[in-house]
Design a protein around this motif. Structure first.
Motif, PDB file in Angstrom:
ATOM      1  N   GLU A 144      -9.805   7.448   2.496  1.00 51.81           N
ATOM      2  CA  GLU A 144      -9.604   7.752   1.082  1.00 51.81           C
ATOM      3  C   GLU A 144      -9.118   6.535   0.288  1.00 51.81           C
ATOM      4  N   GLY A 145      -9.025   5.382   0.935  1.00 52.34           N
ATOM      5  CA  GLY A 145      -8.552   4.191   0.256  1.00 52.34           C
ATOM      6  C   GLY A 145      -7.044   4.081   0.177  1.00 52.34           C
ATOM      7  N   VAL A 146      -6.314   4.937   0.897  1.00 51.71           N
ATOM      8  CA  VAL A 146      -4.853   4.886   0.927  1.00 51.71           C
ATOM      9  C   VAL A 146      -4.409   3.810   1.917  1.00 51.71           C
ATOM     10  N   ILE A 147      -3.506   2.970   1.482  1.00 43.26           N
ATOM     11  CA  ILE A 147      -3.010   1.873   2.322  1.00 43.26           C
ATOM     12  C   ILE A 147      -1.732   2.314   3.024  1.00 43.26           C
ATOM     13  N   TRP A 148      -1.714   2.196   4.347  1.00 37.99           N
ATOM     14  CA  TRP A 148      -0.564   2.562   5.166  1.00 37.99           C
ATOM     15  C   TRP A 148       0.099   1.303   5.722  1.00 37.99           C
ATOM     16  N   ASP A 149       1.401   1.256   5.633  1.00 39.84           N
ATOM     17  CA  ASP A 149       2.162   0.152   6.218  1.00 39.84           C
ATOM     18  C   ASP A 149       3.423   0.756   6.839  1.00 39.84           C
ATOM     19  N   THR A 176       0.406   3.587  -0.149  1.00 40.34           N
ATOM     20  CA  THR A 176      -0.054   3.163  -1.470  1.00 40.34           C
ATOM     21  C   THR A 176      -1.401   3.797  -1.763  1.00 40.34           C
ATOM     22  N   GLN A 177      -1.430   4.684  -2.739  1.00 36.73           N
ATOM     23  CA  GLN A 177      -2.681   5.304  -3.122  1.00 36.73           C
ATOM     24  C   GLN A 177      -3.475   4.349  -4.007  1.00 36.73           C
ATOM     25  N   PRO A 178      -4.801   4.514  -4.055  1.00 41.89           N
ATOM     26  CA  PRO A 178      -5.636   3.602  -4.852  1.00 41.89           C
ATOM     27  C   PRO A 178      -5.142   3.519  -6.296  1.00 41.89           C
ATOM     28  N   GLY A 179      -4.885   2.308  -6.755  1.00 41.99           N
ATOM     29  CA  GLY A 179      -4.423   2.097  -8.116  1.00 41.99           C
ATOM     30  C   GLY A 179      -2.961   2.397  -8.343  1.00 41.99           C
ATOM     31  N   GLY A 180      -2.237   2.788  -7.280  1.00 41.72           N
ATOM     32  CA  GLY A 180      -0.836   3.152  -7.425  1.00 41.72           C
ATOM     33  C   GLY A 180       0.101   2.128  -6.830  1.00 41.72           C
ATOM     34  N   ASP A 181       1.382   2.415  -6.934  1.00 41.10           N
ATOM     35  CA  ASP A 181       2.417   1.562  -6.366  1.00 41.10           C
ATOM     36  C   ASP A 181       2.828   2.092  -4.997  1.00 41.10           C
ATOM     37  N   PRO A 182       3.346   1.225  -4.125  1.00 41.52           N
ATOM     38  CA  PRO A 182       3.807   1.681  -2.816  1.00 41.52           C
ATOM     39  C   PRO A 182       4.927   2.717  -2.945  1.00 41.52           C
ATOM     40  N   VAL A 183       4.862   3.754  -2.108  1.00 46.37           N
ATOM     41  CA  VAL A 183       5.899   4.785  -2.057  1.00 46.37           C
ATOM     42  C   VAL A 183       6.512   4.771  -0.663  1.00 46.37           C
TER      43      VAL A 183
END
Length: 242
Positions: A144-149, A176-183
């Protein structure tokens, strides 16, 4: 926010459902138990509905819904574990998702999966243990384009009674969702094997919840053990999250 974070709990759950670790360390005491030679049967859907956490266990202020299926591949080593579990037939499976308050966090999922072949699921336990023990970080972008760290911690200590195998894993980091800030997110999950049955509790929040998670997991495991023995689970209610 809870719905954005829920896929993490689902991915963790998929990993945990087929995961197991070393023996729980009570082999000697189990051998002395008169019931130790009685095989545990796969639970039915009706039994599973009783074995998972109930609304009365989780307390007031929560909303509950049946667990949803997720066919997507998890990020990083979660995806590797998905591949290990493919093709392993399930006899029955059910779970419940709980979301707390207006923010719908913490998010807690309790599930049980029953398998026909205890030997097969026990073998998968060993394979998944190897993957989880080696998985110290997850840095990946999912479908889904979500970045996991995430930083991962794995623990197979015997902290829960009346089960054949168990593990606990924690993950901390950001999503971090696409176009969003890291949560910032915190994940806790516990999985146990009782015969051919796998019980899992996964917790996700934007703050740490190890103490609350441990309470929910203990209640869930007690329920699973009671139902497997043909007994009625104790009526236990956890304190509300701080």
């Amino acid at each position: 926010m809870a719905r954005a974070l829920a896929p993490v709990a689902v991915a963790a759950l998929v990993s945990a459902l087929a995961a197991g670790c070393s023996d729980d360390g009570d082999a000697d005491s189990d051998a002395e138990d008169d019931d130790s030679d009685v095989a545990v049967a796969p639970l039915t859907e009706e039994q599973i509905s009783e074995a998972v956490l109930q609304e009365d266990n989780i307390g007031e202020g929560w909303t509950s819904t049946p667990s949803s299926e997720d066919d997507s591949s998890g990020p990083g080593c979660f995806g590797d574990i998905d591949a290990l579990t493919d093709g392993l037939p399930e006899k029955a499976k059910a779970g419940t998702e709980f979301a707390y308050g207006d923010a719908e966090l913490p998010f807690v999922e309790s599930s049980v999966t029953a398998y026909d072949d205890e030997t097969a699921i026990a073998a998968v336990f060993d394979q998944v243990q190897t993957v989880l023990a080696a998985c110290t970080t997850i840095t990946d972008t999912d479908e889904e384009g979500v970045i996991w760290d995430l930083a991962m911690v794995f623990d197979d200590s015997a902290t829960l009674d009346d089960v054949d195998d168990q593990f606990h894993a924690s993950a901390t980091g950001t999503l971090t969702q696409p176009g969003g800030d890291p949560v910032e997110i915190f994940i806790e999950w516990t999985s146990v094997r009782l015969g051919p049955n796998i019980g899992t509790v996964a917790t996700i929040d934007t703050q740490e919840r190890p103490t609350e998670h441990a309470t929910w997991a203990e209640i869930a495991v007690d329920r699973l053990a009671a139902v497997a023995e043909g007994e009625e689970p104790d009526a236990t209610t956890a304190p509300a999250p701080a």
